[in-house]
Design a protein around this motif. Structure first.
Motif, PDB file in Angstrom:
ATOM      1  N   THR A   1       0.745   8.825  -1.080  1.00 43.57           N
ATOM      2  CA  THR A   1       0.499   7.942  -2.217  1.00 43.57           C
ATOM      3  C   THR A   1      -0.507   8.613  -3.146  1.00 43.57           C
ATOM      4  O   THR A   1      -1.107   9.637  -2.803  1.00 43.57           O
ATOM      5  N   GLU A   2      -0.702   8.014  -4.299  1.00 40.60           N
ATOM      6  CA  GLU A   2      -1.721   8.535  -5.213  1.00 40.60           C
ATOM      7  C   GLU A   2      -3.090   8.522  -4.534  1.00 40.60           C
ATOM      8  O   GLU A   2      -3.876   9.467  -4.665  1.00 40.60           O
TER       9      GLU A   2
ATOM     10  N   ASP B   1      -5.681   9.114 -17.839  1.00 45.49           N
ATOM     11  CA  ASP B   1      -4.283   9.528 -17.656  1.00 45.49           C
ATOM     12  C   ASP B   1      -3.826  10.453 -18.788  1.00 45.49           C
ATOM     13  O   ASP B   1      -3.167  11.465 -18.553  1.00 45.49           O
TER      14      ASP B   1
ATOM     15  N   ARG C   1      -5.593  11.711  -3.583  1.00 43.57           N
ATOM     16  CA  ARG C   1      -6.993  11.725  -4.023  1.00 43.57           C
ATOM     17  C   ARG C   1      -7.925  12.033  -2.855  1.00 43.57           C
ATOM     18  O   ARG C   1      -8.876  12.815  -2.980  1.00 43.57           O
TER      19      ARG C   1
ATOM     20  N   ASN D   1      -7.303  12.115 -14.306  1.00 44.49           N
ATOM     21  CA  ASN D   1      -6.692  11.622 -13.070  1.00 44.49           C
ATOM     22  C   ASN D   1      -5.628  12.608 -12.581  1.00 44.49           C
ATOM     23  O   ASN D   1      -4.434  12.394 -12.754  1.00 44.49           O
TER      24      ASN D   1
ATOM     25  N   SER E   1      -4.889  13.172  -9.506  1.00 47.60           N
ATOM     26  CA  SER E   1      -4.153  12.595  -8.372  1.00 47.60           C
ATOM     27  C   SER E   1      -2.884  11.899  -8.849  1.00 47.60           C
ATOM     28  O   SER E   1      -1.815  12.066  -8.259  1.00 47.60           O
ATOM     29  N   LYS E   2      -3.003  11.134  -9.906  1.00 51.67           N
ATOM     30  CA  LYS E   2      -1.839  10.449 -10.477  1.00 51.67           C
ATOM     31  C   LYS E   2      -0.874  11.467 -11.067  1.00 51.67           C
ATOM     32  O   LYS E   2       0.353  11.333 -10.924  1.00 51.67           O
TER      33      LYS E   2
ATOM     34  N   PHE F   1       1.031  13.081  -8.163  1.00 46.64           N
ATOM     35  CA  PHE F   1       1.972  12.129  -7.569  1.00 46.64           C
ATOM     36  C   PHE F   1       3.157  11.882  -8.498  1.00 46.64           C
ATOM     37  O   PHE F   1       4.319  11.908  -8.068  1.00 46.64           O
ATOM     38  N   ASP F   2       2.888  11.617  -9.769  1.00 46.58           N
ATOM     39  CA  ASP F   2       3.961  11.344 -10.733  1.00 46.58           C
ATOM     40  C   ASP F   2       4.932  12.514 -10.839  1.00 46.58           C
ATOM     41  O   ASP F   2       6.152  12.327 -10.955  1.00 46.58           O
TER      42      ASP F   2
END
Length: 245
Positions: free
Chosen positions: A79-80, A96, A84, A138, A140-141, A144-145
């Motif tokens: 997961t995000e 973002d 992280r 971010n 981490s996002k 993940f994205d």
């Protein structure tokens, strides 16, 4: 599928003869919250990475987006938040993407006045700007994205092998039973040497480090460290140039 050498190279943030005049950038990166993600260097087991991408699916569980895979009969969930934690990125409140006007204004401050900079996506440009101006992006996002986008797009190359191996090491035991190891290439010395060598794309423009970058580096060196003078706060960086020399 194959692992591209140009993706996810390990950064060895040490000072060598080849990195002279880039010491302040190295200090800055070593003091940054992305330092661990840049330098973590796990043993990459190729068969595990292949199994991960072959079995991976993106799902929404209880309102949370997840990436799930099966490695050695063990379910792996990413997961995000787990990214992280695993990459030690304290960026939950990070940006973002910056507004378009801010992106253009900050890139101009960096001397980015040629069309070559248009190759950056707004998100990638935002990440560079945030690092330079001591704002938290971010990552981490972003990671993940892009993993989810990779799955949905069906692009067949082994994305983020170094990061994925970190995620797997946290959740799956007995990795050493896999014998096929991918040797991560490192070109740190060569990169610094090439950065100092003016080439056809060198615009002859001197780009000073932002004060926010210098402050972060000096704080990491201790309270007794003297603030760097202006004469030592400049690095020669080859800016993209659309014109011929």
């Amino acid at each position: 599928m194959s692992i591209a050498e140009t993706h996810n190279l390990v950064a060895f943030l040490e000072k060598h003869e080849e990195s002279s005049r880039f010491e302040k950038i190295i200090d800055f990166l070593n003091a940054s919250y992305v330092q661990y993600a840049l330098t973590v260097n796990p043993t990459i087991y190729t068969t595990c990475i292949e199994k991960f991408w072959a079995s991976t699916k993106a799902k929404i569980i209880n309102g949370e987006r997840q990436i799930q895979a099966l490695i050695d009969k063990k379910k792996v969930i990413i997961t995000e938040t787990s990214i992280r934690s695993d990459l030690k990125l304290d960026d939950a409140e990070g940006i973002d993407c910056l507004p378009t006007a801010s992106i253009f204004a900050e890139l101009e401050r960096m001397g980015a006045k040629t069309t070559a900079w248009n190759e950056f996506s707004s998100t990638m440009a935002s990440s560079i700007i945030c690092l330079a101006t001591n704002q938290t992006f971010n990552f981490s996002k972003y990671i993940f994205d892009n993993m989810v986008k990779h799955l949905e797009g069906g692009v067949k190359f082994l994305m983020y092998p170094r990061f994925v191996q970190v995620f797997l090491d946290k959740q799956v035991e007995g990795m050493t039973r896999h014998k096929e190891v991918y040797v991560t290439p490192s070109h740190t010395k060569k990169v610094f040497a090439n950065m100092k060598r003016p080439g056809k794309g060198f615009s002859r423009r001197v780009t000073p480090l932002f004060p926010t970058m210098m402050i972060q580096a000096s704080e990491d060196m201790g309270e007794d460290s003297a603030a760097p003078s202006d004469s030592h706060s400049t690095a020669i960086i080859s800016q993209p140039s659309s014109s011929k020399p």
